[in-house]
Design an enzyme around this catalytic site. Sequence first.
Site, PDB file in Angstrom:
ATOM      1  N   GLU A   1      -3.519   4.129  -7.726  1.00 41.45           N
ATOM      2  CA  GLU A   1      -4.016   3.394  -6.572  1.00 41.45           C
ATOM      3  C   GLU A   1      -4.906   2.235  -7.028  1.00 41.45           C
ATOM      4  O   GLU A   1      -5.710   2.376  -7.942  1.00 41.45           O
ATOM      5  CB  GLU A   1      -4.826   4.360  -5.689  1.00 41.45           C
TER       6      GLU A   1
ATOM      7  N   LYS B   1      -1.440   2.968   3.183  1.00 39.59           N
ATOM      8  CA  LYS B   1      -2.245   4.201   3.234  1.00 39.59           C
ATOM      9  C   LYS B   1      -2.619   4.507   4.675  1.00 39.59           C
ATOM     10  O   LYS B   1      -3.203   3.670   5.378  1.00 39.59           O
ATOM     11  CB  LYS B   1      -3.493   4.015   2.381  1.00 39.59           C
TER      12      LYS B   1
ATOM     13  N   CYS C   1      -3.365   8.540  -2.196  1.00 36.07           N
ATOM     14  CA  CYS C   1      -4.641   9.242  -2.389  1.00 36.07           C
ATOM     15  C   CYS C   1      -4.986  10.179  -1.224  1.00 36.07           C
ATOM     16  O   CYS C   1      -4.403  11.245  -1.107  1.00 36.07           O
ATOM     17  CB  CYS C   1      -5.750   8.222  -2.640  1.00 36.07           C
TER      18      CYS C   1
END
Lengths: 249, 249
Positions: free
Chosen positions: A61, A134, A177
């Site tokens: 990331e 995300k 994540c």
Amino acid sequence: MATVAVQSFVSAPLQVPKVTQFKIGICQLKVTTEKSANIFNARSMIQAAAEQGASLILLPEMWNCPYSTDLFAKFAEDFSDIDSAPSLLMLSEVASSLGVTIIGGSIPEKDAGQLYNSCPVFGPNGELKAKHRKIHLFDMGKPLPGEVQFKESDNISAGEKPTVVDTDCGRIGIGICHDIRFPELAMSYSARGAHLVCYPGAFNMSTGATLWELEQRTRAVDNQVIPCYFMMIVLYVFMWYLAPCCEAC
Amino acid sequence: MATVAVQSFVSAPLQVPKVTQFKIGICQLKVTTEKSANIFNARSMIQAAAEQGASLILLPEMWNCPYSTDLFAKFAEDFSDIDSAPSLLMLSEVASSLGVTIIGGSIPEKDAGQLYNSCPVFGPNGELKAKHRKIHLFDMGKPLPGEVQFKESDNISAGEKPTVVDTDCGRIGIGICHDIRFPELAMSYSARGAHLVCYPGAFNMSTGATLWELEQRTRAVDNQVIPCYFMMIVLYVFMWYLAPCCEAC
């Protein structure tokens, strides 16, 4: 140069692609404040992974940018204009020249005045096959004394869609994540026939290691995905812990 | 003697009951082939837990019966006729006489020619407040040489509904053993405001310990439930590992 063909979750074909045995390269990068140095380092590691036989290569990331909310805008790139996006251009070029599939970790994306934390996926012909924004931004609560504080939503907008992409290495679901914390995302990917679920990540020691060890094992078990030949596995990529390239499959 | 008032998932009130600090007693039993001995042992352990201050007491899965599919019918009881059901009658009596809430692990239930693996919940007035029928039966695939083989669905029918029950110790969601493998059940309980999620279980060494260690931690983390004062926890009860009574809260 590269064409843009972003595949949405909804349009992913129901015919699941074949999977054959292949090697996965997981790259960890020590990010600097120099974008050009980060791009150079990432390209070097991708090349090293390919030279070790990896045909699917993953970055972490925010690999082109220090993980600091005040810097995201400065390092952001426009996914709709790859020729003016040096990080994406490098990924497209190296994927094409090495003939590999790249899950490009994430970089800050700028679009219509908003910033996103976005993962590009490039195929071996250099095509941008998908991007994942995300969904679950990482906003920490009130920190303990001496602990890290972080509120991603100060600068980043949340993605709204799951992302499944069919690649030469099988059907892949993408999370970034903190997306791993929400079981329904991996469950939806499993239901869509994903062979792999990849979570590029970056975490610090006070919030990350123990949780990630638990979550990645659980996503694999709960979705009946076993880290073995030809079977689905849950992958995760993070900054500091894995060797530069490991054979995961 | 005891009244039957089974509360379904759908009818659980949206007003979540208060929770105060309390002690949980988790009983592990070594089951024998004598039902009366199993009932006697369970009552003794419930009493010991109450004497140590527990106001919520849990038993393991199939505590009145050896875990063998060919014996379930012999040990089964009718939940609609508690006065003729010695295991349930004991739980009702001891809950009432000690003034405790009991998550009664599970016993084989017979109903309309079917068998179920069912968990009774008794309140401190001896009332049967809920029952949960195990939804996810445990059918093992082809065993490895020398490994245990087990196919619960040979004799047991699956339950069809989640179970949430409001008790003097808060709102409790119930699962039985293999129900823990399916994250959506705990997620639904969390969404319903459960303070506790209890999974009476029984497992063997070749299929259980590693999985349960992972799953119970994950159900707690994924549903934002922390084993701490007044907060939601995921409990599990199994045969061989926990001390007879432990302070979990």
